[in-house]
Design a protein around this motif. Structure first.
Motif, PDB file in Angstrom:
ATOM      1  N   ARG A  42      -4.331  -5.112 -30.411  1.00  0.00           N
ATOM      2  CA  ARG A  42      -3.644  -6.220 -30.870  1.00  0.00           C
ATOM      3  C   ARG A  42      -4.578  -7.404 -31.311  1.00  0.00           C
ATOM      4  O   ARG A  42      -4.639  -8.101 -31.985  1.00  0.00           O
ATOM      5  CB  ARG A  42      -2.845  -6.675 -29.426  1.00  0.00           C
ATOM      6  CG  ARG A  42      -2.178  -8.015 -29.628  1.00  0.00           C
ATOM      7  CD  ARG A  42      -1.426  -8.593 -28.436  1.00  0.00           C
ATOM      8  NE  ARG A  42      -2.263  -8.918 -27.239  1.00  0.00           N
ATOM      9  CZ  ARG A  42      -2.880  -9.995 -27.099  1.00  0.00           C
ATOM     10  NH1 ARG A  42      -2.993 -11.090 -28.067  1.00  0.00           N
ATOM     11  NH2 ARG A  42      -3.670 -10.335 -26.042  1.00  0.00           N
ATOM     12  N   GLN A  49       0.752 -11.580 -28.302  1.00  0.00           N
ATOM     13  CA  GLN A  49       1.732 -10.618 -27.710  1.00  0.00           C
ATOM     14  C   GLN A  49       3.094 -10.503 -28.152  1.00  0.00           C
ATOM     15  O   GLN A  49       3.584  -9.446 -28.424  1.00  0.00           O
ATOM     16  CB  GLN A  49       1.856 -10.480 -26.025  1.00  0.00           C
ATOM     17  CG  GLN A  49       0.553 -10.557 -25.335  1.00  0.00           C
ATOM     18  CD  GLN A  49       0.553 -10.697 -23.853  1.00  0.00           C
ATOM     19  OE1 GLN A  49       1.367 -11.528 -23.164  1.00  0.00           O
ATOM     20  NE2 GLN A  49      -0.412  -9.979 -23.210  1.00  0.00           N
ATOM     21  N   THR A  50       3.593 -11.850 -28.583  1.00  0.00           N
ATOM     22  CA  THR A  50       4.747 -12.108 -28.915  1.00  0.00           C
ATOM     23  C   THR A  50       4.880 -11.175 -30.487  1.00  0.00           C
ATOM     24  O   THR A  50       6.073 -10.682 -30.761  1.00  0.00           O
ATOM     25  CB  THR A  50       5.088 -13.322 -29.047  1.00  0.00           C
ATOM     26  OG1 THR A  50       5.321 -13.913 -27.609  1.00  0.00           O
ATOM     27  CG2 THR A  50       6.591 -13.727 -29.708  1.00  0.00           C
ATOM     28  N   ALA A  53       4.838  -7.445 -30.118  1.00  0.00           N
ATOM     29  CA  ALA A  53       6.187  -6.985 -29.738  1.00  0.00           C
ATOM     30  C   ALA A  53       7.389  -7.143 -30.642  1.00  0.00           C
ATOM     31  O   ALA A  53       7.972  -6.054 -30.646  1.00  0.00           O
ATOM     32  CB  ALA A  53       6.494  -8.067 -28.300  1.00  0.00           C
ATOM     33  N   ARG A  54       7.309  -8.126 -31.437  1.00  0.00           N
ATOM     34  CA  ARG A  54       8.265  -8.099 -32.645  1.00  0.00           C
ATOM     35  C   ARG A  54       8.158  -6.935 -33.699  1.00  0.00           C
ATOM     36  O   ARG A  54       8.879  -6.573 -33.937  1.00  0.00           O
ATOM     37  CB  ARG A  54       8.170  -9.458 -33.350  1.00  0.00           C
ATOM     38  CG  ARG A  54       9.254  -9.840 -34.313  1.00  0.00           C
ATOM     39  CD  ARG A  54       9.121 -11.355 -34.931  1.00  0.00           C
ATOM     40  NE  ARG A  54       9.475 -12.040 -33.718  1.00  0.00           N
ATOM     41  CZ  ARG A  54       8.573 -13.333 -33.522  1.00  0.00           C
ATOM     42  NH1 ARG A  54       7.452 -13.346 -34.142  1.00  0.00           N
ATOM     43  NH2 ARG A  54       8.926 -14.036 -32.389  1.00  0.00           N
ATOM     44  N   THR A  58      10.152  -4.483 -29.033  1.00  0.00           N
ATOM     45  CA  THR A  58      10.040  -4.731 -27.799  1.00  0.00           C
ATOM     46  C   THR A  58       9.907  -6.028 -27.350  1.00  0.00           C
ATOM     47  O   THR A  58      10.109  -6.978 -28.401  1.00  0.00           O
ATOM     48  CB  THR A  58       8.925  -3.523 -27.359  1.00  0.00           C
ATOM     49  OG1 THR A  58       9.207  -3.639 -25.742  1.00  0.00           O
ATOM     50  CG2 THR A  58       7.643  -4.161 -27.515  1.00  0.00           C
ATOM     51  N   THR A  59       9.471  -6.138 -26.179  1.00  0.00           N
ATOM     52  CA  THR A  59       9.540  -7.726 -25.599  1.00  0.00           C
ATOM     53  C   THR A  59       8.028  -7.982 -25.301  1.00  0.00           C
ATOM     54  O   THR A  59       7.051  -7.250 -25.112  1.00  0.00           O
ATOM     55  CB  THR A  59      10.352  -7.850 -24.230  1.00  0.00           C
ATOM     56  OG1 THR A  59       9.638  -7.076 -23.473  1.00  0.00           O
ATOM     57  CG2 THR A  59      11.687  -7.379 -24.561  1.00  0.00           C
ATOM     58  N   GLN A  60       7.983  -9.431 -25.435  1.00  0.00           N
ATOM     59  CA  GLN A  60       6.383  -9.727 -24.858  1.00  0.00           C
ATOM     60  C   GLN A  60       5.993  -9.556 -23.637  1.00  0.00           C
ATOM     61  O   GLN A  60       4.968  -8.920 -23.523  1.00  0.00           O
ATOM     62  CB  GLN A  60       6.249 -11.216 -25.284  1.00  0.00           C
ATOM     63  CG  GLN A  60       5.058 -12.170 -24.926  1.00  0.00           C
ATOM     64  CD  GLN A  60       4.801 -12.336 -23.131  1.00  0.00           C
ATOM     65  OE1 GLN A  60       5.757 -12.650 -22.627  1.00  0.00           O
ATOM     66  NE2 GLN A  60       3.757 -12.156 -22.820  1.00  0.00           N
ATOM     67  N   SER A  62       6.743  -6.650 -21.997  1.00  0.00           N
ATOM     68  CA  SER A  62       6.302  -5.356 -22.051  1.00  0.00           C
ATOM     69  C   SER A  62       4.927  -5.098 -22.430  1.00  0.00           C
ATOM     70  O   SER A  62       4.117  -4.432 -21.938  1.00  0.00           O
ATOM     71  CB  SER A  62       7.240  -4.642 -22.902  1.00  0.00           C
ATOM     72  OG  SER A  62       8.624  -4.241 -22.259  1.00  0.00           O
ATOM     73  N   VAL A  63       4.608  -5.925 -23.279  1.00  0.00           N
ATOM     74  CA  VAL A  63       3.136  -6.042 -23.993  1.00  0.00           C
ATOM     75  C   VAL A  63       2.270  -6.431 -22.892  1.00  0.00           C
ATOM     76  O   VAL A  63       1.231  -5.755 -22.464  1.00  0.00           O
ATOM     77  CB  VAL A  63       3.104  -6.565 -25.545  1.00  0.00           C
ATOM     78  CG1 VAL A  63       1.387  -6.912 -25.775  1.00  0.00           C
ATOM     79  CG2 VAL A  63       3.721  -6.031 -26.309  1.00  0.00           C
TER      80      VAL A  63
END
Length: 114
Positions: A42, A49-50, A53-54, A58-60, A62-63
């Motif tokens: 990353r 993270q956002t 995730a996008r 998935t979601t931030q 989760s990351v």
């Protein structure tokens, strides 16, 4: 946590089941290595993270859990990670044999970016 405190905790909580300890240690090691992988890919891609995730769908949070070692990403999620950061990931499986070369896996699978 200091080494002195860690030693005290170990004395107060001795390992009673070596097999269970070994399994827990292996799981924690895997979580740590996957956390380093996710974080490293990353940040190397210059993503938050956002943003990651996008791209992965998935979601931030989760990351964040993967990066903290709080949960393990599935093979599908690792595939999506590779695609999101344009990196080819390889999963290598081999028999544990201390006398064999680490470079001779019995099976290898590549996934992610092509």
């Amino acid at each position: 946590m200091t080494w002195k405190k860690l030693d005290q905790i170990r004395r107060e909580n001795p390992v009673t089941d070596e097999e269970e300890y070994g399994q827990a240690y292996a799981e924690a090691s895997l979580a740590f290595e996957l956390a380093r992988l996710v974080y490293g890919l990353r940040t190397q891609a210059g993503l938050t993270q956002t943003e990651l995730a996008r791209r992965m769908g998935t979601t931030q949070s989760s990351v964040a859990r993967w990066e903290s070692g709080g949960s393990l990403p599935t093979i599908d999620l690792l595939d999506r990670l590779g695609r999101a950061v344009d990196v080819r990931l390889e999963l290598v499986a081999s028999h544990h044999d201390p006398t064999s070369s680490k470079d001779s896996p019995s099976c290898a699978v590549a996934f992610g970016a092509r």
